[in-house]
Design a protein around this motif. Structure first.
Motif, mmCIF file in Angstrom:
data_model
loop_
_atom_site.group_PDB
_atom_site.id
_atom_site.type_symbol
_atom_site.label_atom_id
_atom_site.label_comp_id
_atom_site.label_asym_id
_atom_site.label_seq_id
_atom_site.Cartn_x
_atom_site.Cartn_y
_atom_site.Cartn_z
ATOM 1 N N GLY A 89 0.056 -5.492 3.779
ATOM 2 C CA GLY A 89 -1.194 -5.298 4.144
ATOM 3 C C GLY A 89 -1.965 -5.623 2.940
ATOM 4 N N ARG B 125 -7.461 -5.387 -1.855
ATOM 5 C CA ARG B 125 -8.954 -6.220 -1.472
ATOM 6 C C ARG B 125 -10.015 -5.582 -1.928
ATOM 7 N NH1 ARG B 125 -5.293 -7.212 2.724
ATOM 8 N NH2 ARG B 125 -5.218 -9.443 3.500
ATOM 9 N N THR B 126 -10.018 -4.228 -1.738
ATOM 10 C CA THR B 126 -11.515 -3.333 -2.034
ATOM 11 C C THR B 126 -11.496 -3.492 -3.567
ATOM 12 O OG1 THR B 126 -11.012 -1.894 -0.400
ATOM 13 C CG2 THR B 126 -12.302 -1.070 -2.194
ATOM 14 N N GLY C 256 -3.958 -4.964 7.058
ATOM 15 C CA GLY C 256 -4.010 -6.388 6.392
ATOM 16 C C GLY C 256 -5.287 -6.881 6.643
ATOM 17 N N GLY C 257 -6.456 -6.343 6.326
ATOM 18 C CA GLY C 257 -7.711 -7.010 5.962
ATOM 19 C C GLY C 257 -8.938 -6.467 7.117
ATOM 20 N N TYR D 23 -10.563 -1.406 3.652
ATOM 21 C CA TYR D 23 -9.705 -2.088 4.677
ATOM 22 C C TYR D 23 -8.676 -1.311 5.015
ATOM 23 C CZ TYR D 23 -12.604 -5.860 2.542
ATOM 24 O OH TYR D 23 -13.705 -6.734 2.109
ATOM 25 N N VAL D 24 -8.153 -1.672 6.318
ATOM 26 C CA VAL D 24 -6.824 -1.522 6.802
ATOM 27 C C VAL D 24 -5.898 -2.427 7.402
ATOM 28 C CG1 VAL D 24 -7.622 0.939 7.005
ATOM 29 C CG2 VAL D 24 -7.878 -0.664 9.068
ATOM 30 N N ASN E 138 -7.014 4.545 -0.560
ATOM 31 C CA ASN E 138 -7.482 3.987 0.366
ATOM 32 C C ASN E 138 -8.036 4.630 1.673
ATOM 33 O OD1 ASN E 138 -8.202 1.242 1.105
ATOM 34 N ND2 ASN E 138 -6.392 1.203 2.494
ATOM 35 N N ASP F 144 0.849 -1.112 -0.127
ATOM 36 C CA ASP F 144 -0.080 -0.049 -0.128
ATOM 37 C C ASP F 144 0.729 1.281 0.047
ATOM 38 O OD1 ASP F 144 -2.738 -1.124 0.099
ATOM 39 O OD2 ASP F 144 -2.340 -1.929 2.224
ATOM 40 N N ASP G 137 -4.033 -3.811 1.384
ATOM 41 C CA ASP G 137 -5.625 -3.351 1.650
ATOM 42 C C ASP G 137 -6.194 -2.661 0.637
ATOM 43 O OD1 ASP G 137 -5.823 -4.107 4.559
ATOM 44 O OD2 ASP G 137 -4.286 -2.668 4.820
ATOM 45 N N ASP H 215 -2.929 6.087 3.503
ATOM 46 C CA ASP H 215 -2.473 5.056 3.113
ATOM 47 C C ASP H 215 -1.526 4.141 3.875
ATOM 48 O OD1 ASP H 215 -4.645 4.953 1.253
ATOM 49 O OD2 ASP H 215 -3.231 5.513 -0.402
#
Length: 276
Positions: free
Chosen positions: A87, A92-93, A200-201, A197-198, A130, A60, A89, A267
């Motif tokens: 992470g 993931r989104t 690591g999920g 997400y932050v 993020n 990130d 993150d 981020d």
């Protein structure tokens, strides 16, 4: 399509660039940049503004630098994400696959969509895609070292939170949404989310939409230890938005000042403790 890959060779569990470069050859890149120090990814991105596609290969933090290089440089290139960090993150989104080969396939497929970009104006101008957060989470990021990430992996975020817990304190905070009248609150933490997400999920903003033009804002007021423990458990499973222990709002713009100044990150990267 002219493609530039920007690789952080020490992201996550990576040790060097050569094996990864071989696997990335399928992207048919014209330029391959390897970062050596903080700021390199932003510089490489700004220097590649005439390319059609910039690919951030890292975590990130690397992605944030690439985003800032694109934004500050006025670049119109598309952004690709290869999640190689601790992470990952924002990936993931976006729904980017965890496996490198699958993530490469997704980029090759060439499906492009527009997303929101968030600008932070403080003592400097920074952008993020993020999450930005301040207060206790800023202290956590201050404790989070590259060595901790390499040793603990995704658990590094919990390790740094444990190290920072003794420094938990409240902030007398003025918060104004969309130029409305400011409200004064005593807060532990402010979370301004574009992604979901932050750390690591952890689903800090489980309903956030990166295309709606709105920020999901989570304010955590001062609470007792028992209430905080319950809230932490709710946050871990994304069930906290309806909790009385937080204030949840959506807005296009937020202004924050506090006493003392909150340390904010974008981020996951610290940017300072000035009003924003």
């Amino acid at each position: 399509m002219r493609t530039c890959v920007i690789l952080n060779p020490v992201a996550g569990a990576l040790k060097n660039a050569d094996p990864i470069r071989e696997r990335l050859e399928r992207l048919k890149f014209e330029r391959f940049c390897v970062t050596e120090q903080p700021g390199d990814a932003e510089k490489f991105a700004s220097e590649a503004c005439n390319f059609d596609l910039l690919i951030s290969a890292g975590g990130d933090g690397t992605l944030n630098e690439v985003v800032n290089g694109i934004a500050h440089g006025g670049c119109n290139a598309a952004l690709g994400v290869l999640p190689l960090g601790t992470g990952n993150d924002f990936a993931r989104t976006l729904g980017v696959p965890n496996g490198l080969e699958a993530a490469i396939e997704q980029i090759i497929a060439g499906q492009i969509r527009e997303i929101d970009l968030v600008r932070v104006t403080s003592d400097q101008v920074r952008y993020f895609v993020n999450v930005s957060s301040g207060g206790f989470s800023g202290v956590v990021d201050e404790k989070l070292t590259p060595e901790m990430k390499r040793t603990w992996g995704p658990l590094a975020y919990l390790r740094s939170a444990a190290a920072a817990f003794s420094e938990l304190r409240g902030y007398a905070t003025r918060v104004a949404l969309d130029d409305a009248e400011a409200h004064e609150l005593d807060l532990y933490n402010v979370v301004i989310a574009n992604g979901r997400y932050v750390a690591g999920g952890i689903p800090i903003a489980p309903e956030a939409d990166i295309t709606d033009g709105l920020l999901d804002i989570v304010l955590i007021p001062e609470r007792g230890p028992a209430d905080l423990a319950i809230l932490a458990a709710q946050i871990l499973i994304g069930k906290h938005l309806s909790s009385d222990a937080i204030v949840f709002q959506r807005a296009r713009k937020i202004s924050i000042t506090s006493r003392p100044g909150m340390w904010f990150n974008v981020d996951g990267e610290l940017i300072g403790n000035e009003p924003a």
